[in-house]
Scaffold this active site. Structure first.
Site, mmCIF file in Angstrom:
data_model
loop_
_atom_site.group_PDB
_atom_site.id
_atom_site.type_symbol
_atom_site.label_atom_id
_atom_site.label_comp_id
_atom_site.label_asym_id
_atom_site.label_seq_id
_atom_site.Cartn_x
_atom_site.Cartn_y
_atom_site.Cartn_z
ATOM 1 N N LYS A 1 0.884 -1.168 0.000
ATOM 2 C CA LYS A 1 0.000 0.000 0.000
ATOM 3 C C LYS A 1 0.920 1.216 0.000
ATOM 4 C CE LYS A 1 -2.226 3.270 2.115
ATOM 5 N NZ LYS A 1 -1.995 4.566 1.414
ATOM 6 N N CYS B 1 13.186 10.810 8.305
ATOM 7 C CA CYS B 1 12.951 10.407 9.693
ATOM 8 C C CYS B 1 14.202 10.593 10.536
ATOM 9 C CB CYS B 1 12.480 8.961 9.738
ATOM 10 S SG CYS B 1 13.628 7.846 8.937
ATOM 11 N N GLU C 1 8.339 1.329 11.828
ATOM 12 C CA GLU C 1 9.404 2.345 11.780
ATOM 13 C C GLU C 1 8.688 3.692 11.811
ATOM 14 O OE1 GLU C 1 12.295 1.207 12.068
ATOM 15 O OE2 GLU C 1 12.017 -0.860 11.426
HETATM 16 P P1 NAD Z 1 1.509 8.402 7.872
HETATM 17 O O1 NAD Z 1 1.504 7.652 9.146
HETATM 18 O O2 NAD Z 1 0.529 9.493 7.701
HETATM 19 O O3 NAD Z 1 1.263 7.422 6.635
HETATM 20 C C1 NAD Z 1 2.109 6.325 6.361
HETATM 21 C C2 NAD Z 1 1.333 5.311 5.526
HETATM 22 O O4 NAD Z 1 0.272 4.790 6.328
HETATM 23 C C3 NAD Z 1 0.686 5.896 4.277
HETATM 24 O O5 NAD Z 1 0.742 4.953 3.228
HETATM 25 C C4 NAD Z 1 -0.752 6.120 4.736
HETATM 26 O O6 NAD Z 1 -1.677 6.130 3.669
HETATM 27 C C5 NAD Z 1 -0.965 4.919 5.639
HETATM 28 N N1 NAD Z 1 -2.027 5.078 6.637
HETATM 29 C C6 NAD Z 1 -2.561 6.227 7.114
HETATM 30 N N2 NAD Z 1 -3.531 5.954 8.019
HETATM 31 C C7 NAD Z 1 -3.602 4.608 8.117
HETATM 32 C C8 NAD Z 1 -4.404 3.715 8.891
HETATM 33 N N3 NAD Z 1 -5.318 4.158 9.740
HETATM 34 N N4 NAD Z 1 -4.190 2.399 8.761
HETATM 35 C C9 NAD Z 1 -3.239 1.934 7.920
HETATM 36 N N5 NAD Z 1 -2.472 2.718 7.136
HETATM 37 C C10 NAD Z 1 -2.647 4.052 7.248
HETATM 38 O O7 NAD Z 1 3.002 8.903 7.676
HETATM 39 P P2 NAD Z 1 3.544 9.866 6.550
HETATM 40 O O8 NAD Z 1 3.037 11.223 6.843
HETATM 41 O O9 NAD Z 1 3.301 9.258 5.213
HETATM 42 O O10 NAD Z 1 5.125 9.801 6.800
HETATM 43 C C11 NAD Z 1 5.804 10.649 7.660
HETATM 44 C C12 NAD Z 1 6.094 9.935 8.962
HETATM 45 O O11 NAD Z 1 6.817 8.749 8.699
HETATM 46 C C13 NAD Z 1 6.982 10.755 9.879
HETATM 47 O O12 NAD Z 1 6.502 10.641 11.192
HETATM 48 C C14 NAD Z 1 8.340 10.070 9.756
HETATM 49 O O13 NAD Z 1 9.203 10.216 10.861
HETATM 50 C C15 NAD Z 1 7.920 8.659 9.574
HETATM 51 N N6 NAD Z 1 9.005 7.896 8.976
HETATM 52 C C16 NAD Z 1 9.706 7.045 9.763
HETATM 53 C C17 NAD Z 1 10.771 6.336 9.235
HETATM 54 C C18 NAD Z 1 11.575 5.390 10.080
HETATM 55 O O14 NAD Z 1 12.347 4.635 9.513
HETATM 56 N N7 NAD Z 1 11.426 5.388 11.391
HETATM 57 C C19 NAD Z 1 11.105 6.502 7.889
HETATM 58 C C20 NAD Z 1 10.359 7.369 7.109
HETATM 59 C C21 NAD Z 1 9.301 8.065 7.658
#
Ligand code: NAD
Length: 484
Positions: free
Chosen positions: A172, A281, A247
Site C-alpha cells: 500500500k 525520519c 518504523e
Molecule cells: P503516515 O503515518 O501518515 O502514513 C504512512 C502510511 O500509512 C501511508 O501509506 C498512509 O496512507 C498509511 N495510513 C494512514 N492511516 C492509516 C491507517 N489508519 N491504517 C493503515 N495505514 C494508514 O506517515 P507519513 O506522513 O506518510 O510519513 C511521515 C512519517 O513517517 C513521519 O513521522 C516520519 O518520521 C515517519 N518515517 C519514519 C521512518 C523510520 O524509519 N522510522 C522513515 C520514514 C518516515
C-alpha cells in the site's frame, strides 16, 4: 496524463468501485496522473491472491527466489532515469537526491538478493537423543505500508527482503506517491513471479491501509510512517496477533559538546537538516549545543544555509524542493508560527516564499535559537527545513534533554574525545547513535527506533530476519542398535 490501474493477482485492474483519484506534482500543483481508489473488496482480492501464491513462492528454491529479486535490482537500474523523474515530479526531490534514492533503492534490492542466500539455521546441543534445530521460514502474507517521504526507497527496503525469503506481499503505497508504487508493478511484471506474489493497491490509509492492518489473512504488517498511525495499526493488528514491524517518527537530538569540531558539526548539521527538504525520519530534530559554542554554531548554520537553493527540483542547482503536499506545507508553517508565538528567536528565514515559489508547496528554511525544552518545536516532529537550536551547560543535562522525549529513533554526539563520545552515546535512548557524524547508513546497517519510534528493524540482515519465523524442530533419533 494517463489513468493507471492497480496490480492484483498478476493483472492490471481498476478499483471495484470504479473510482479514481488524482496525484499532484508538488512543484506545480498540477495533476500528474490518476489512479484507482482502492477499497476493502480490492484489498480482499489482493490478500487472497497473495495467500494463493504463498505455497508456490515460498517453496521455490532459495537460489531461484534470489535470482528473481536480483533481476528486479537490474530492472530498477535500467529504470533509474524514470525513477528519478518520478521521484522529482511526484515527491519534489531535487535531482541529486532523487538520483541518490533511485540508486540506493536498487542497491537495497541487490543486497537482499545476495544476503537471502546466506541465512543459516542452527543446531542446538540440548539432549543426546533428540536433534534440535531451528528453521527460518517465511512469515506468510505481508502487508507493506509505506510513507511518502522516501517513496521509492521505502518500497524497495521492504519488498526485496520480504520477497527474497519467501513471503508474498500486498503493498500500500502512500496515496500521494501512487505513481511510484505502480511503477514497481511495471517492473515486477517483467519478473517470472507466480501470479499474486506481489500486489499493489492504491488508495487512502483509512480505506486500504486500515483494512490490511485488521485483515485476518495478513500475517505480518511492515509499516513505516507516523507514530500516531503506527499505534492505530498495532491496535488493529492485535485482533489476529499479527507480527508488526513499525518504523515511526523521531525528534532526533544532535548534541554538540564543548570540545566539538564546530565546523564539521555545523556542516553535517545543514546537510542532514536540508536533505529531502527536512522530510527524513533521521533528520536532526533538535540541536543541543554547549553554551560556549552556541552562538558560533548558530551563526555557522545560518551562513551555510544560504548555500542551499530552494526551487524547482528539476533544476540541478536546487538543493531544497517543495515539501510533499499542501497539507504538509501547512503543518510545517504552523510549527514555524508556534516557535514564534512561544518566544523562540527566528534567527533566519521562515518567511513565506515569494514568486515564483508562491506556487507549489515550498517552505523556506527557518532557524530558531533561544528554544527551550518544552516548546512545541522542541518536542514534536516538524519534518521540514527547520533548525531548532537549544543550549546546555553540562554534559548530563544534554543527555537528560535528549532522553526527555517520547521518541527514540536516532541521535548524534559531537566531541573530539571519542572515548567520551562513546560513553555518552551509550546513555542515549535511541535505535542508532552516531559519534561525529549523523545519518551515515548503508544497505548493511539495520535501522529502527525505540520508545514511540517503533518496533523492530529495517535493512541489513536484521531487517531481513524480521520477515522470517523461527521454527524449532525436535527429531528424536532412533536408539542406536545394541552393541554386539
Ligand atoms: P503516515 O503515518 O501518515 O502514513 C504512512 C502510511 O500509512 C501511508 O501509506 C498512509 O496512507 C498509511 N495510513 C494512514 N492511516 C492509516 C491507517 N489508519 N491504517 C493503515 N495505514 C494508514 O506517515 P507519513 O506522513 O506518510 O510519513 C511521515 C512519517 O513517517 C513521519 O513521522 C516520519 O518520521 C515517519 N518515517 C519514519 C521512518 C523510520 O524509519 N522510522 C522513515 C520514514 C518516515
Amino acid at each position: 496524463m494517463e489513468t493507471k490501474k492497480m496490480w492484483i493477482g498478476g493483472k492490471w485492474v481498476d478499483a471495484d468501485s470504479g473510482k479514481t483519484f488524482d496525484v499532484l506534482n508538488p512543484t506545480t500543483e498540477e495533476v500528474l496522473g490518476t489512479v484507482p481508489l482502492g477499497g476493502k473488496s480490492d484489498v480482499d482480492k489482493a490478500v487472497a491472491a497473495a495467500r494463493k501464491a504463498f505455497p508456490i513462492w515460498s517453496k521455490k528454491p532459495q537460489t531461484e527466489r534470489s535470482d528473481i529479486v536480483a533481476k528486479l535490482g537490474r530492472i530498477m537500474r535500467e529504470n533509474i532515469p524514470e525513477l528519478i523523474k518520478l521521484e522529482t515530479t511526484e515527491h519534489g526531490s531535487p535531482i541529486e537526491n532523487a538520483s541518490f534514492m533511485a540508486n540506493w533503492s536498487s542497491e537495497l534490492v541487490e543486497f537482499a538478493a545476495a544476503t537471502s542466500r546466506t541465512l543459516m539455521g542452527h543446531q542446538l546441543p540440548a539432549t543426546a537423543d533428540t536433534l534440535f534445530y531451528i528453521l527460518r521460514e517465511p512469515v506468510g502474507v505481508c502487508a507493506l505500508i509505506t510513507p511518502w517521504n522516501a517513496p521509492i526507497m521505502m518500497i524497495a527496503a521492504k519488498l526485496a527482503p520480504a520477497l527474497a525469503v519467501g513471503n508474498t506481499c500486498v503493498i500500500k503505497p502512500p496515496s500521494i506517491n501512487s505513481l511510484i508504487g505502480l511503477k514497481f508493478a511495471e517492473m515486477l511484471e517483467q519478473l517470472d513471479l507466480p501470479a499474486g506474489t506481489v500486489n499493489i493497491v492504491t488508495g487512502p490509509g483509512g480505506g486500504v491501509g486500515s483494512v490490511l492492518a485488521a485483515h485476518p489473512d495478513v500475517d505480518l504488517i511492515n509499516f513505516t510512517g507516523s507514530s500516531e498511525t503506527g499505534k492505530i495499526i498495532m491496535s488493529a493488528a492485535s485482533s489476529t496477533v499479527k507480527r508488526v514491524v513499525t518504523e515511526l517518527g523521531g525528534k532526533n537530538p544532535f548534541i554538540v559538546f564543548e570540545d566539538a569540531d564546530v565546523e564539521a558539526a555545523s556542516e553535517c548539521a545543514v546537510h542532514c537538516l536540508y536533505h529531502n527538504g527536512g522530510q527524513s525520519c533521521a533528520s536532526p530534530g533538535r540541536f543541543y549545543v554547549h553554551e560556549k559554542l552556541y552562538d558560533q554554531f548558530a551563526q555557522k548554520v545560518v551562513e551555510k544555509t544560504k548555500r542551499f537553493i530552494v526551487g524547482d527540483p528539476s533544476d540541478p542547482k536546487t538543493a531544497i524542493g517543495p515539501v510533499a503536499s499542501g497539507e504538509h506545507k501547512k503543518s510545517v508553517e504552523e510549527y514555524i508560527q508556534s516557535g514564534i508565538d512561544e518566544g523562540a528567536t527566528l534567527l533566519y528565514g521562515g518567511r513565506k516564499p515569494v514568486a515564483p515559489l508562491d506556487k507549489g508547496y515550498f517552505v523556506m528554511p527557518a532557524i530558531f535559537t533561544n528554544v527551550t525544552q518544552n516548546m512545541k518545536i522542541a518536542r514534536e516532529e516538524i519534518f521540514g527545513p527547520v533548525a531548532v537550536i537549544l543550549k546546555f551547560s553540562k554534559e548530563e543535562e544534554a543527555i537528560a534533554y535528549a532522553n526527555d522525549s517520547r521518541y527514540g529513533l536516532c541521535a548524534s554526539v559531537w566531541t573530539r574525545d571519542t572515548a567520551k563520545g562513546i560513553a555518552l552515546a551509550n546513555d542515549i535512548q535511541a535505535g542508532t547513535v552516531w559519534v561525529n557524524n549523523h545519518m551515515r547508513l548503508s544497505g548493511e546497517t539495520p535501522w529502527g527506533g525505540v520508545k514511540e519510534s517503533g518496533v523492530g528493524k529495517e535493512s541489513g540482515v536484521f531487517g531481513m530476519l524480521e520477515f522470517t519465523t523461527l521454527k524449532l524442530m525436535g527429531v528424536t533419533l532412533p536408539a542406536p542398535p545394541p552393541a554386539k
